[in-house]
Enzyme design. Sequence first.
Site, PDB file in Angstrom:
ATOM      1  N   ARG A  47     -17.473  19.330  -9.483  1.00  0.00           N
ATOM      2  CA  ARG A  47     -16.337  18.462  -9.184  1.00  0.00           C
ATOM      3  C   ARG A  47     -16.455  17.966  -7.742  1.00  0.00           C
ATOM      4  O   ARG A  47     -16.565  18.766  -6.807  1.00  0.00           O
ATOM      5  CB  ARG A  47     -15.001  19.211  -9.361  1.00  0.00           C
ATOM      6  CG  ARG A  47     -14.687  19.566 -10.815  1.00  0.00           C
ATOM      7  CD  ARG A  47     -14.388  18.324 -11.628  1.00  0.00           C
ATOM      8  NE  ARG A  47     -14.080  18.624 -13.023  1.00  0.00           N
ATOM      9  CZ  ARG A  47     -14.957  18.573 -14.027  1.00  0.00           C
ATOM     10  NH1 ARG A  47     -16.218  18.237 -13.760  1.00  0.00           N
ATOM     11  NH2 ARG A  47     -14.591  18.837 -15.246  1.00  0.00           N
ATOM     12  N   ARG A  74      -5.752  -4.676   1.779  1.00  0.00           N
ATOM     13  CA  ARG A  74      -6.396  -3.414   1.437  1.00  0.00           C
ATOM     14  C   ARG A  74      -7.816  -3.718   0.982  1.00  0.00           C
ATOM     15  O   ARG A  74      -8.037  -4.246  -0.110  1.00  0.00           O
ATOM     16  CB  ARG A  74      -5.613  -2.685   0.339  1.00  0.00           C
ATOM     17  CG  ARG A  74      -4.241  -2.195   0.768  1.00  0.00           C
ATOM     18  CD  ARG A  74      -4.316  -1.260   1.948  1.00  0.00           C
ATOM     19  NE  ARG A  74      -3.035  -0.630   2.265  1.00  0.00           N
ATOM     20  CZ  ARG A  74      -2.841   0.156   3.311  1.00  0.00           C
ATOM     21  NH1 ARG A  74      -3.852   0.401   4.153  1.00  0.00           N
ATOM     22  NH2 ARG A  74      -1.661   0.698   3.538  1.00  0.00           N
ATOM     23  N   ALA A  86       4.332   3.652   5.207  1.00  0.00           N
ATOM     24  CA  ALA A  86       3.675   4.927   4.891  1.00  0.00           C
ATOM     25  C   ALA A  86       2.672   5.266   5.977  1.00  0.00           C
ATOM     26  O   ALA A  86       2.256   4.403   6.761  1.00  0.00           O
ATOM     27  CB  ALA A  86       2.969   4.839   3.534  1.00  0.00           C
ATOM     28  N   LEU A  88      -0.322   8.698   7.393  1.00  0.00           N
ATOM     29  CA  LEU A  88      -0.987   9.973   7.210  1.00  0.00           C
ATOM     30  C   LEU A  88      -0.261  11.096   7.937  1.00  0.00           C
ATOM     31  O   LEU A  88       0.380  10.883   8.968  1.00  0.00           O
ATOM     32  CB  LEU A  88      -2.419   9.894   7.752  1.00  0.00           C
ATOM     33  CG  LEU A  88      -3.362   8.897   7.093  1.00  0.00           C
ATOM     34  CD1 LEU A  88      -4.631   8.782   7.927  1.00  0.00           C
ATOM     35  CD2 LEU A  88      -3.687   9.339   5.674  1.00  0.00           C
ATOM     36  N   GLU A 103       6.816   6.325  11.029  1.00  0.00           N
ATOM     37  CA  GLU A 103       6.230   5.206  10.296  1.00  0.00           C
ATOM     38  C   GLU A 103       7.238   4.087  10.076  1.00  0.00           C
ATOM     39  O   GLU A 103       6.893   2.896  10.163  1.00  0.00           O
ATOM     40  CB  GLU A 103       5.671   5.689   8.958  1.00  0.00           C
ATOM     41  CG  GLU A 103       4.490   6.625   9.069  1.00  0.00           C
ATOM     42  CD  GLU A 103       3.290   6.008   9.764  1.00  0.00           C
ATOM     43  OE1 GLU A 103       3.137   4.767   9.711  1.00  0.00           O
ATOM     44  OE2 GLU A 103       2.509   6.761  10.375  1.00  0.00           O
ATOM     45  N   GLU A 107       6.150   0.537  11.653  1.00  0.00           N
ATOM     46  CA  GLU A 107       5.788  -0.537  10.741  1.00  0.00           C
ATOM     47  C   GLU A 107       6.909  -1.539  10.505  1.00  0.00           C
ATOM     48  O   GLU A 107       6.623  -2.690  10.140  1.00  0.00           O
ATOM     49  CB  GLU A 107       5.316   0.047   9.403  1.00  0.00           C
ATOM     50  CG  GLU A 107       4.036   0.875   9.523  1.00  0.00           C
ATOM     51  CD  GLU A 107       3.436   1.225   8.182  1.00  0.00           C
ATOM     52  OE1 GLU A 107       4.062   0.936   7.137  1.00  0.00           O
ATOM     53  OE2 GLU A 107       2.323   1.785   8.172  1.00  0.00           O
ATOM     54  N   GLU A 154      -2.693  -3.994  10.562  1.00  0.00           N
ATOM     55  CA  GLU A 154      -1.241  -4.072  10.730  1.00  0.00           C
ATOM     56  C   GLU A 154      -0.800  -5.300  11.529  1.00  0.00           C
ATOM     57  O   GLU A 154       0.388  -5.626  11.564  1.00  0.00           O
ATOM     58  CB  GLU A 154      -0.725  -2.804  11.410  1.00  0.00           C
ATOM     59  CG  GLU A 154      -0.918  -1.551  10.550  1.00  0.00           C
ATOM     60  CD  GLU A 154      -0.487  -0.288  11.261  1.00  0.00           C
ATOM     61  OE1 GLU A 154      -0.226  -0.361  12.485  1.00  0.00           O
ATOM     62  OE2 GLU A 154      -0.413   0.771  10.615  1.00  0.00           O
TER      63      GLU A 154
END
Length: 214
Positions: A47, A74, A86, A88, A103, A107, A154
């Site tokens: 895996r 993206r 959103a 990390l 965030e 943003e 961004e």
Amino acid sequence: MDDRSTVDVADVAEEWEIRGSSTPFQGRVTGVRTEEVRMPDGSWARRDYQTHPGSVSVLALDDRQRVLILRQYRHPVRQRLWELPAGLLDVPGENPLHAAQRELYEEAHCKAGSWRVLVDFYTSPGGTDEALRLFLATDLAEAEGERYEAHGEELELESARVPVEELIRLIHAGELHNPTLITGTLAVHAALHGPGGLDALRPADAPWPARPFI
């Protein structure tokens, strides 16, 4: 036919035997791990999956039941997607709520007076261990101070506020594809029309077994 009303419908923690594990690639934030896992028939299967620190996202809902959404490019899918704010969980020890608040400010230059957990999910459990906590933010207002200085993709962020019902229509029409936006929209629609409404949602500091925090 099984009587599903007697089944305990809840995910449970479990770990199958592993006889080998390596990390052939490690990037700045994510990596790739290879493991050999013992199958129920006794065989071993390889895996490969992406390791990930986890993420947070924010469904910011105003008093007209409109959702704050952002559109950005993206590269892997070659599209500009409408999404929710959103980011990390790449700051060691940072509380997920604080990350979500950051965030929303960075943003969207927005703050919220009320926060709840809307839903927790794994973004793609067959290929990554990324866990995402999606917060519901209400009682919205513009943030104080200077706007965050954007960089990279961004720099071309677009923003809009769209009614929940319109987002539902666009999702079913196949016009929106970001999984967090889709999950959040369907979840907040269900909460708005469910028993107890938004007040029935979990508090913002509810336990998150996938990414325990202090």
